[in-house]
Design a protein around this motif. Structure first.
Motif, PDB file in Angstrom:
ATOM      1  N   TYR A  13       1.986   8.975  -5.935  1.00  9.07           N
ATOM      2  CA  TYR A  13       2.520  10.311  -5.648  1.00  9.07           C
ATOM      3  C   TYR A  13       3.582  10.703  -6.673  1.00  9.07           C
ATOM      4  CZ  TYR A  13       4.949  14.102  -3.279  1.00  9.07           C
ATOM      5  OH  TYR A  13       5.541  15.296  -2.985  1.00  9.07           O
TER       6      TYR A  13
ATOM      7  N   GLU B   4       1.030   3.972  -2.915  1.00 11.92           N
ATOM      8  CA  GLU B   4       0.821   5.400  -2.652  1.00 11.92           C
ATOM      9  C   GLU B   4       2.023   6.216  -3.128  1.00 11.92           C
ATOM     10  OE1 GLU B   4      -0.023   5.804   1.507  1.00 11.92           O
ATOM     11  OE2 GLU B   4      -2.016   4.911   1.311  1.00 11.92           O
TER      12      GLU B   4
ATOM     13  N   LYS C 207       0.843  -1.200   0.000  1.00 10.68           N
ATOM     14  CA  LYS C 207       0.000   0.000   0.000  1.00 10.68           C
ATOM     15  C   LYS C 207       0.876   1.247   0.000  1.00 10.68           C
ATOM     16  CE  LYS C 207      -3.642   2.249   2.644  1.00 10.68           C
ATOM     17  NZ  LYS C 207      -4.371   2.279   3.894  1.00 10.68           N
TER      18      LYS C 207
END
Length: 172
Positions: free
Chosen positions: A43, A39, A35
């Motif tokens: 980003y 992320e 995760k």
């Protein structure tokens, strides 16, 4: 036995411990790590996308700035040209007005000089006439005191008048 040759019991317990840790990591650790990595990837992708958009905007702004700069140079050139044309026009008008004013002043001076000259000539003629009358009066008084001189003067005047009349008739 040493470390390089483990015992079969130790090997089994190490394998069980590894499988428990691996199971716990697979259930709880790997999804959290995955995760976090997802992320981080999102980003980084959004940051790259934002950087690409910023680059595109920067290029657009650069081309817009170049266009504005060209328009500014064009306007500057037009303003300088119109100012130069206006300056030349004003100078030409000023030269023309100065020439006209100079001609007017010269004409006025000539007219003034001519009228003064005519006035001087008139005054001189008047004074010559007055002087001639005064001289003639004195001469006539001297001559007219004598009756014989009066008769001679009258005869001389008549002969001169007849002679002038004859000259005029010949000319006509």
């Amino acid at each position: 036995m040493g470390l390089l040759q483990p015992e079969p019991g130790l090997l089994i317990w190490m394998t069980i411990a590894f499988l428990i840790v691996f199971g716990l990591l697979a259930k709880f650790g790997f999804p959290a790590i995955q995760k976090t990595l997802d992320e981080r990837r999102k980003y980084i992708d959004s940051s790259l996308k934002a950087a690409d958009e910023a680059q595109l905007k920067l290029e657009g702004l650069q081309s817009e700035m170049d266009g504005v700069r060209q328009d500014a140079y064009k306007q500057k050139s037009e303003i300088l040209k119109s100012a130069s044309d206006a300056r030349e026009k004003i100078l030409a008008e000023a030269r023309q007005r100065a020439g006209e004013e100079g001609e007017r002043i010269i004409a006025a001076a000539r007219l003034s000089a001519r009228s003064e000259s005519e006035a001087i000539i008139r005054d001189a003629r008047h004074q010559v006439a007055m002087l001639s009358i005064a001289i003639s009066e004195k001469l006539l008084r001297e001559r007219l005191d004598n009756p014989k001189a009066q008769t001679e003067l009258v005869e001389k005047l008549f002969s001169e008048m007849e002679q002038k009349k004859g000259d005029k008739d010949k000319e006509a």
